[in-house]
Design a protein around this motif. Structure first.
Motif, PDB file in Angstrom:
ATOM      1  N   ARG A 184       0.832  -1.202   0.000  1.00 40.82           N
ATOM      2  CA  ARG A 184       0.000   0.000   0.000  1.00 40.82           C
ATOM      3  C   ARG A 184       0.867   1.254   0.000  1.00 40.82           C
ATOM      4  O   ARG A 184       0.596   2.216  -0.719  1.00 40.82           O
ATOM      5  N   LEU A 185       1.940   1.224   0.778  1.00 38.00           N
ATOM      6  CA  LEU A 185       2.837   2.377   0.853  1.00 38.00           C
ATOM      7  C   LEU A 185       3.475   2.624  -0.506  1.00 38.00           C
ATOM      8  O   LEU A 185       3.560   3.764  -0.974  1.00 38.00           O
ATOM      9  N   ALA A 186       3.909   1.525  -1.162  1.00 39.15           N
ATOM     10  CA  ALA A 186       4.570   1.672  -2.460  1.00 39.15           C
ATOM     11  C   ALA A 186       3.618   2.301  -3.472  1.00 39.15           C
ATOM     12  O   ALA A 186       4.031   3.103  -4.312  1.00 39.15           O
ATOM     13  N   GLN A 187       2.322   1.960  -3.384  1.00 38.97           N
ATOM     14  CA  GLN A 187       1.356   2.575  -4.301  1.00 38.97           C
ATOM     15  C   GLN A 187       1.196   4.058  -4.026  1.00 38.97           C
ATOM     16  O   GLN A 187       0.996   4.861  -4.931  1.00 38.97           O
ATOM     17  N   VAL A 226      12.455   8.413   4.479  1.00 38.79           N
ATOM     18  CA  VAL A 226      13.244   8.365   5.713  1.00 38.79           C
ATOM     19  C   VAL A 226      12.563   7.331   6.596  1.00 38.79           C
ATOM     20  O   VAL A 226      11.439   7.536   7.061  1.00 38.79           O
ATOM     21  N   PHE A 227      13.196   6.205   6.753  1.00 36.57           N
ATOM     22  CA  PHE A 227      12.590   5.113   7.509  1.00 36.57           C
ATOM     23  C   PHE A 227      13.112   5.161   8.938  1.00 36.57           C
ATOM     24  O   PHE A 227      14.298   4.983   9.185  1.00 36.57           O
ATOM     25  N   VAL A 228      12.230   5.456   9.866  1.00 38.85           N
ATOM     26  CA  VAL A 228      12.635   5.601  11.263  1.00 38.85           C
ATOM     27  C   VAL A 228      12.328   4.299  11.985  1.00 38.85           C
ATOM     28  O   VAL A 228      11.169   3.949  12.198  1.00 38.85           O
ATOM     29  N   SER A 229      13.349   3.572  12.342  1.00 38.17           N
ATOM     30  CA  SER A 229      13.144   2.280  12.986  1.00 38.17           C
ATOM     31  C   SER A 229      14.372   1.917  13.796  1.00 38.17           C
ATOM     32  O   SER A 229      15.493   2.195  13.385  1.00 38.17           O
ATOM     33  N   PRO A 230      14.188   1.319  14.958  1.00 37.49           N
ATOM     34  CA  PRO A 230      15.367   0.858  15.713  1.00 37.49           C
ATOM     35  C   PRO A 230      16.018  -0.364  15.084  1.00 37.49           C
ATOM     36  O   PRO A 230      17.003  -0.860  15.614  1.00 37.49           O
ATOM     37  N   MET A 231      15.476  -0.842  13.983  1.00 37.31           N
ATOM     38  CA  MET A 231      15.999  -2.025  13.291  1.00 37.31           C
ATOM     39  C   MET A 231      16.071  -3.221  14.236  1.00 37.31           C
ATOM     40  O   MET A 231      17.136  -3.788  14.490  1.00 37.31           O
ATOM     41  N   PRO A 232      14.935  -3.611  14.784  1.00 36.06           N
ATOM     42  CA  PRO A 232      14.964  -4.678  15.776  1.00 36.06           C
ATOM     43  C   PRO A 232      15.087  -6.065  15.167  1.00 36.06           C
ATOM     44  O   PRO A 232      15.536  -6.996  15.825  1.00 36.06           O
ATOM     45  N   ASP A 233      14.684  -6.233  13.911  1.00 34.72           N
ATOM     46  CA  ASP A 233      14.719  -7.578  13.341  1.00 34.72           C
ATOM     47  C   ASP A 233      14.942  -7.480  11.831  1.00 34.72           C
ATOM     48  O   ASP A 233      15.056  -6.398  11.272  1.00 34.72           O
ATOM     49  N   ASP A 234      14.984  -8.638  11.193  1.00 37.20           N
ATOM     50  CA  ASP A 234      15.263  -8.640   9.762  1.00 37.20           C
ATOM     51  C   ASP A 234      14.115  -8.050   8.955  1.00 37.20           C
ATOM     52  O   ASP A 234      14.325  -7.527   7.868  1.00 37.20           O
ATOM     53  N   SER A 240      13.160  -3.212   0.411  1.00 37.04           N
ATOM     54  CA  SER A 240      12.151  -3.250  -0.659  1.00 37.04           C
ATOM     55  C   SER A 240      11.776  -1.855  -1.112  1.00 37.04           C
ATOM     56  O   SER A 240      11.507  -1.650  -2.279  1.00 37.04           O
ATOM     57  N   LEU A 241      11.797  -0.886  -0.192  1.00 33.97           N
ATOM     58  CA  LEU A 241      11.538   0.482  -0.640  1.00 33.97           C
ATOM     59  C   LEU A 241      12.676   0.962  -1.528  1.00 33.97           C
ATOM     60  O   LEU A 241      12.459   1.666  -2.516  1.00 33.97           O
ATOM     61  N   ALA A 249      14.899   6.600  -2.798  1.00 27.03           N
ATOM     62  CA  ALA A 249      16.132   6.738  -2.030  1.00 27.03           C
ATOM     63  C   ALA A 249      15.770   6.616  -0.553  1.00 27.03           C
ATOM     64  O   ALA A 249      14.945   7.360  -0.052  1.00 27.03           O
ATOM     65  N   VAL A 250      16.352   5.634   0.100  1.00 27.01           N
ATOM     66  CA  VAL A 250      15.970   5.353   1.479  1.00 27.01           C
ATOM     67  C   VAL A 250      17.068   5.792   2.431  1.00 27.01           C
ATOM     68  O   VAL A 250      18.238   5.484   2.219  1.00 27.01           O
ATOM     69  N   THR A 251      16.701   6.540   3.423  1.00 24.63           N
ATOM     70  CA  THR A 251      17.600   6.850   4.524  1.00 24.63           C
ATOM     71  C   THR A 251      17.001   6.212   5.775  1.00 24.63           C
ATOM     72  O   THR A 251      15.845   6.471   6.099  1.00 24.63           O
ATOM     73  N   VAL A 252      17.776   5.379   6.425  1.00 23.32           N
ATOM     74  CA  VAL A 252      17.285   4.757   7.649  1.00 23.32           C
ATOM     75  C   VAL A 252      17.775   5.581   8.829  1.00 23.32           C
ATOM     76  O   VAL A 252      18.969   5.832   8.961  1.00 23.32           O
TER      77      VAL A 252
END
Lengths: 167, 516
Positions: free
Chosen positions: B422-425, B434-442, B450-451, B457-460
């Motif tokens: 849905r987000l990709a659409q 800008v993906f805000v995440s503590p990166m807890p898992d795979d 995938s984004l 362009a993805v910035t984590v």
């Protein structure tokens, strides 16, 4: 985020109420000699420890021992008035103690429970004193030479009636 | 406690007219109506006046009305509704039970009477008489059915995050029966921490009497509603108790996060066709010189290189690096897995992440970019990229009060694949993420990848929730660090934001690494 934790036991005030009532029981037991008073004192201490640690069983056990102390005093020829007051003292100490434990478990030590506890203990004491006076009057004025077994049977009947009434 | 702040002016007014009600411990007062009839009736709609001066006469009438109208407390609330005092509370559920307080007491009576009979001791018989009295006392009364009116006052309805809010609860007995043992426990919203004073109290209330208790909570970002009390009423002997769940007039705290920005957020080259601040490789209008080319018909006069024209009479046009506006969507990771906390205190990773998202959002808006919001959460969270003050306010509201962004982990399942599709659409082709995440898992790494492969362009931006004090925690930290390195290897920019570092520092550190 850390807030204040709830301490699940009674506050300090509960100890005072139970302590005063327990001390009354001890003082009354003292009129019948050292043994009864010692037992009552032991019971009171156990009861107070139970209140402090929010332990229902310890409060129950302490109350029972305190009453037994009064009973011992009664058997060592303590005056009936002292026995009655001692009994009321022991019961109020136990009643206030268990009430404090339940308050402590439900509301915690930080909550203000003084008014509720005082009222509970006072009503308990009044009920006890009223029946004590009633019993004493019967004891002094009534047909004193009735055999004790008659009294016993009457008491048991009254107890059963009261318990059955609410079932 | 309760009479410190808002009480001042009212106390001054009520002082001469009547005695102040006693406050046994300074924080809690059981106020009897009879003691304060002489006080003025104060009209107040702000809800900050204390019970001692709170329109006592009218409250008294309301209480009488409620008492007369005993059939339904909800009806009584109509009469008490206009008054600023406590409002009759509706009972949501009621349960009655035995407390087992006096169980076993009969045994004691038998014991005493039996001993008395055996040993021919009249005093012991007398003791048994006392016991019978207590048994009658315990067994002949039932737990009362409390009829209560409740008022809840908040010292601040729209606090800043980190402010403390004092909540004062006034409970009034509007029934006709005295309540010998009333225990009240406030239903504090789960995410709020009580910092001072217990949110609970016990007392005895005569008809018409009130009790007041207050406590303070620490405000956190979000919207919270106070709408209930748990009430336990016992009879005087304590043998029976009734537990009620009482609905009160709702009171709400709305705590909006401040509008604050961070240092300029470094963005990637991918941009929208609109003029903005991101320098691109394409030439055109701008400020930074790029190249010279032959004049073409229609080029702006201002871009003609007049020096060259003066030298050799040929028209050349200067090209500048085009500066364009970026479209950025800040995507939050709100899966239950992301709710991680370093140690026992302090904000958890999602709180920090939302905080960072807010600042990144505002700073991007400040620099003229179009910014949107999205989240991997149990509910749909989507704010289409936009600009302007309305957009900023809408984002502030969403970031502060959206239930999906609550400080507590979601109850529902988060369907990552569905949400990713849905987000990709929804994302524009040229939108950066800008993906805000503590990166807890795979899974979080999969989202970023995938984004990225979809051409965004993805910035984590990753708040670091790890600690290194036990082998297990060290392992988790290493796994996370490997995950971040893997992303860096596949050309995803990563900002690793340490717990004791300011966001601006982390961004600056990352920018230096990227440009170097």
């Amino acid at each position: 985020m850390s807030g204040t934790e709830i301490t699940r036991r009674p506050g300090r005030h509960s100890l005072v109420v139970s302590g005063v009532a327990g001390a009354t029981a001890v003082a009354m037991a003292l009129t019948g000699g050292g043994t009864g008073a010692a037992a009552a004192a032991l019971g009171t201490v156990v009861l107070l420890a139970g209140v402090r640690r929010a332990n229902h069983r310890a409060v129950d056990a302490g109350g029972l021992v305190a009453f037994l102390g009064v009973a011992v005093a009664a058997l060592s020829e303590a005056p009936p008035v002292a026995v009655l007051f001692g009994t009321v003292g022991a019961v109020v100490a136990w009643d206030a103690g268990t009430n404090a434990v339940s308050l402590g478990r439900q509301l915690g030590a930080e909550a203000d429970t003084v008014r509720a506890e005082n009222l509970h203990a006072m009503v308990g004491a009044v009920v006890g004193l009223l029946t004590a006076v009633f019993g004493l009057v019967l004891f002094e004025v009534g047909p004193t030479r009735q055999p004790v077994t008659t009294l016993f049977v009457l008491l048991i009947a009254a107890t059963l009636l009261v318990v059955a009434l609410n079932r | 406690m309760s009479e410190d702040g808002p009480d001042g002016p009212n106390s001054d007014r009520s002082g001469p007219q009547g005695p102040e009600p006693e406050r046994p411990d300074g924080g809690r007062a059981v106020v009897d109506e009879a003691e304060e009839v002489g006080e003025p009736s104060v009209e107040s709609g702000d809800g900050t006046e204390p019970p001692s001066a709170g329109g006592s006469e009218r409250d008294g009438e309301a209480a009488e009305a409620a008492g007369a109208d005993e059939a339904d407390p909800a009806e009584a609330s109509a009469g008490a509704g206009e008054a600023t005092g406590p409002v009759a509370a509706a009972v949501r559920s009621s349960r009655i039970r035995s407390t087992n307080h006096w169980v076993g007491f009969a045994t004691l009576v038998f014991l005493s009477a039996g001993l008395g009979a055996l040993l021919r001791s009249r005093p012991l018989m007398l003791a048994a008489v006392v016991g019978v009295g207590y048994l009658a006392y315990a067994n002949t009364t039932e737990a009362p059915e409390p009829e209560l009116a409740v008022e809840r006052r908040l010292s601040e309805e729209e606090p800043e995050p980190g402010d403390t809010v004092e909540v004062t609860v006034v409970v009034e007995n509007v029934g006709e029966a005295a309540l010998a043992d009333l225990r009240v426990v406030e239903q504090v919203p789960e995410a709020l921490a009580v910092t001072e004073g217990p949110a609970r109290a016990a007392t005895a209330l005569r008809p018409g009497a009130r009790m007041t208790f207050s406590y303070t909570v620490l405000a956190r970002r979000g919207a919270y509603r106070f709408e209930g009390l748990t009430v336990i009423a016992r009879n005087a002997s304590g043998s029976r108790e009734r537990e009620l769940d009482v609905a009160t007039e709702p009171a709400a705290i709305t705590c909006l996060a401040p509008i604050d920005a961070t240092a300029t957020v470094p963005l990637r080259g991918l941009t929208s066709p609109y003029t903005g601040r991101v320098s691109t490789d394409s030439s055109g209008e701008g400020t930074e010189f790029a190249s010279l080319r032959e004049y073409q018909h229609g080029d702006a006069l201002s871009r003609i290189d007049w020096n060259t024209y003066a030298r050799d009479r040929t028209l050349t046009t200067m090209e500048f690096r085009e500066e364009r506006m970026a479209t950025v969507v800040v995507v939050l990771d709100l899966r239950a897995e992301a709710y991680l906390q370093a140690g026992d205190d302090g904000p958890h990773a999602v709180d920090r992440g939302i905080d960072a998202a807010r600042r990144v959002f505002n700073s991007l808006l400040d620099t003229g970019d179009r910014v949107g919001l999205a989240a991997f959460a149990a509910d749909t969270v989507w704010l289409a990229p936009g600009a302007g003050p309305t957009h900023r306010a809408r984002a502030r509201e969403l970031l502060s009060t959206d239930p999906a962004l609550s400080p507590l982990p979601p109850d529902g399942r988060v369907y990552v694949r569905l949400q990713l599709r849905r987000l990709a659409q929804r994302l524009d082709d040229d939108a950066q993420v800008v993906f805000v995440s503590p990166m807890p898992d795979d899974t979080s790494a999969v989202i970023a990848r995938s984004l990225h492969v979809r051409g965004h362009a993805v910035t984590v931006l990753s708040p670091d929730p790890t600690m290194g004090d036990t082998p297990g925690r060290r392992l988790a930290a290493i796994e996370r660090s490997n995950r971040l390195n893997g992303l860096r290897g596949s050309d995803v920019r990563v900002v690793d934001w340490d717990g004791d570092e300011r966001l601006a520092e982390a961004l600056e550190r990352a920018r230096r690494r990227w440009s170097g």
